[in-house]
Design a protein around this motif. Structure first.
Motif, PDB file in Angstrom:
ATOM      1  N   GLN A   1      72.481 -55.815  70.486  1.00  0.00           N
ATOM      2  CA  GLN A   1      71.040 -55.739  70.715  1.00  0.00           C
ATOM      3  C   GLN A   1      70.480 -57.081  71.168  1.00  0.00           C
TER       4      GLN A   1
ATOM      5  N   VAL B   1      71.159 -48.726  71.160  1.00  0.00           N
ATOM      6  CA  VAL B   1      72.078 -49.817  70.851  1.00  0.00           C
ATOM      7  C   VAL B   1      73.268 -49.309  70.050  1.00  0.00           C
TER       8      VAL B   1
ATOM      9  N   ASP C   1      66.949 -48.793  68.668  1.00  0.00           N
ATOM     10  CA  ASP C   1      68.075 -48.895  67.747  1.00  0.00           C
ATOM     11  C   ASP C   1      69.105 -47.802  68.031  1.00  0.00           C
TER      12      ASP C   1
END
Length: 268
Positions: free
Chosen positions: A149, A167, A164
């Motif tokens: 990330q 990633v 999120d």
């Protein structure tokens, strides 16, 4: 896109084809999980409306085979691979679009290959650049989703799409098939020395007869335009350079409409 595998130096090379018209060869950059679809997926459909688009995965990336012995970071061999594919395509007048390190490859090969009439270089390397923390992160295989990330965040201006979930999905993909071990071997040792190996001298750039368009993000942190785009543009005989505001390392991903409009106009 249709795929085709050809042999280069006893290694399989993956080609992608789409569209009709003048040939346009695409060359991707260097990073964990990089490939033609990863670098150019946002613009290939529009390019294919005007060109026979041929994408090439470099040895060690995407659908191409990995080298069996070091050095795995091999800029001269990747340039040789580019020349080989151009010969395979018939050496007709063609355009080449390189992203990041692929831009440096496109320019080096263009200095030696008169068949290349047009070059588009986005986020291109090849300048007298010093290794910085952002590029170091991008050239290091992420040990965790958080590390991935951080690398993604430093490569883009608009980071709203780096969720999120995205990633985590990308991290799980990178952990498969030995990608991590190979990339770690490729980038081991002195990264500044690897970066220096792709430097394009003023003398070499002066031999490029093709018309060149350089597009570079103003907010490109891993490959700052001051150290790369300005160097390239200062020494290429036939070159226009545009610095794109609110843009990170890959203009085709962050500003696909603008990048396409400028690239297609340049390619003719």
């Amino acid at each position: 896109m249709q795929t085709e595998d050809i042999e280069f130096r006893q290694h399989r090379v993956r080609l992608y084809r789409a569209g009709q018209g003048p040939t346009l060869l695409l060359i991707h950059g260097i990073g964990p999980g990089t490939s033609i679809p990863a670098n150019f997926g946002a613009v290939i459909p529009a390019l294919a409306e005007h060109h026979t688009v041929v994408g090439m995965d470099l040895l060690g990336f995407g659908g191409s085979e990995r080298k069996s012995a070091p050095p795995f970071f091999d800029f001269p061999l990747w340039c040789e691979q580019t020349s080989f594919v151009i010969d395979y395509l018939g050496k007709n007048a063609l355009g080449v679009w390189g992203q990041s390190l692929g831009g440096a490859m496109a320019l080096k090969v263009a200095a030696e290959c008169p068949a290349i009439k047009k070059v588009v270089a986005t986020g291109a390397g090849g300048g007298p650049q010093e290794m910085n923390p952002a590029l170091n992160r991008f050239w290091t295989f992420p040990k965790s989703a958080a590390a991935l990330q951080q690398a993604l965040l430093s490569s883009m201006y608009d980071t709203s799409g780096i969720t999120d979930t995205l990633v985590q999905e990308r991290f799980e993909t990178l952990r498969q098939g030995g990608v991590g071990e190979y990339f770690e071997s490729m980038m081991s040792g002195d990264k500044q020395a690897l970066l220096d190996s792709v430097f394009l001298s003023p003398e070499l750039l002066g031999q490029v007869n093709a018309d060149v368009l350089i597009l570079h993000g103003r907010e490109d942190i891993p490959v700052p335009y001051e150290h790369t785009a300005l160097h390239l543009g200062a020494h290429l005989p036939n070159c226009n350079t545009m610095i794109i505001g609110k843009c990170g390392h890959n203009p085709a991903r962050e500003h696909p409409d603008l990048t396409l409009r400028l690239a297609l106009d340049h390619l003719g």
